[in-house]
Design an enzyme around this catalytic site. Sequence first.
Site, PDB file in Angstrom:
ATOM      1  CB  ILE A   1      -0.958   0.004   1.211  1.00  0.00           C
ATOM      2  CG1 ILE A   1      -1.826   1.264   1.224  1.00  0.00           C
ATOM      3  CG2 ILE A   1      -0.233  -0.170   2.528  1.00  0.00           C
ATOM      4  CD1 ILE A   1      -2.916   1.248   2.296  1.00  0.00           C
ATOM      5  CB  SER A   2       1.223   4.083  -2.325  1.00  0.00           C
ATOM      6  OG  SER A   2       1.407   3.351  -3.504  1.00  0.00           O
TER       7      SER A   2
ATOM      8  CG  ASP B   1      -4.146  -6.541  -7.799  1.00  0.00           C
ATOM      9  OD1 ASP B   1      -3.454  -7.552  -8.024  1.00  0.00           O
ATOM     10  OD2 ASP B   1      -3.704  -5.528  -7.233  1.00  0.00           O
ATOM     11  CG  HIS B   2      -1.796  -9.435 -11.679  1.00  0.00           C
ATOM     12  ND1 HIS B   2      -0.665  -9.223 -12.435  1.00  0.00           N
ATOM     13  CD2 HIS B   2      -1.396  -9.320 -10.396  1.00  0.00           C
ATOM     14  CE1 HIS B   2       0.363  -8.992 -11.654  1.00  0.00           C
ATOM     15  NE2 HIS B   2      -0.056  -9.046 -10.413  1.00  0.00           N
TER      16      HIS B   2
END
Length: 249
Positions: free
Chosen positions: A59-60, A120-121
Amino acid sequence: MAWFCSGSTNRELVENLYREGLIKSERVKNAMLMVDRAHYAPSNPYSDSPQPIGYGATISAPHMHGHACEYLLEYLRPGARVLDIGSGSGYLTHVLARLITDPSAENPAADADGHVIGIDHIQELNDIAIRNMRKSDDGRKFLESGKVQFITADGRKGWPQGGPYDVIHVGAAAAELHETLVQQLKAPGRMFIPVENAAEEGGSGSMLSRLGLSGGQHIWVVDKRADGSVHKEKVLPVQYVPLTDAPKR
């Protein structure tokens, strides 16, 4: 300066970011106040630094989320369509949903057909993001109304089914400025994307090589104007995890 904005509560963190000018808009400040990072960061949620969330993702730092919202704010209006690529924990997806929702409306679904799609992958990260959002009444309402959705797919290809988008936010460093994402922007619309410039060296056919740029990661702000023309501006040096293939099972 950014590293001195940590707090002991979500409010203290956001107020510190606002006081230092890393958040400039009252709208962004209020949206971040409404989304408790403790629901999304498993440790040190109120530290102004990136935090691991598992599966090689982070998480940035809060100040980067603030920067992203400020750069995109002009296009984050009630009813806007937003694509959040590399949505990870779901934190910024939730903040973006607050920014496209009229705070005076009792039902978040009331703002036309606006929505935020987190993509998101890694399925497990999407499962985590949904659990995180369900920790608050606000997050549950967004999920139940369809205002927020999480999709498991390759974000480098975007998600045309939910577009075209007023805003595309990319939360991981792309190897190139993917043309397919630009195509999914509305006219007018804006994209905020970190790009790994070094990966473009020697790639004569790539967009960045044609611009004569290379070296390091930078945030690019890409505007598609009303006439369909595209303007690109490199605005910030950054360090993000890469936007890659899903891990092999």
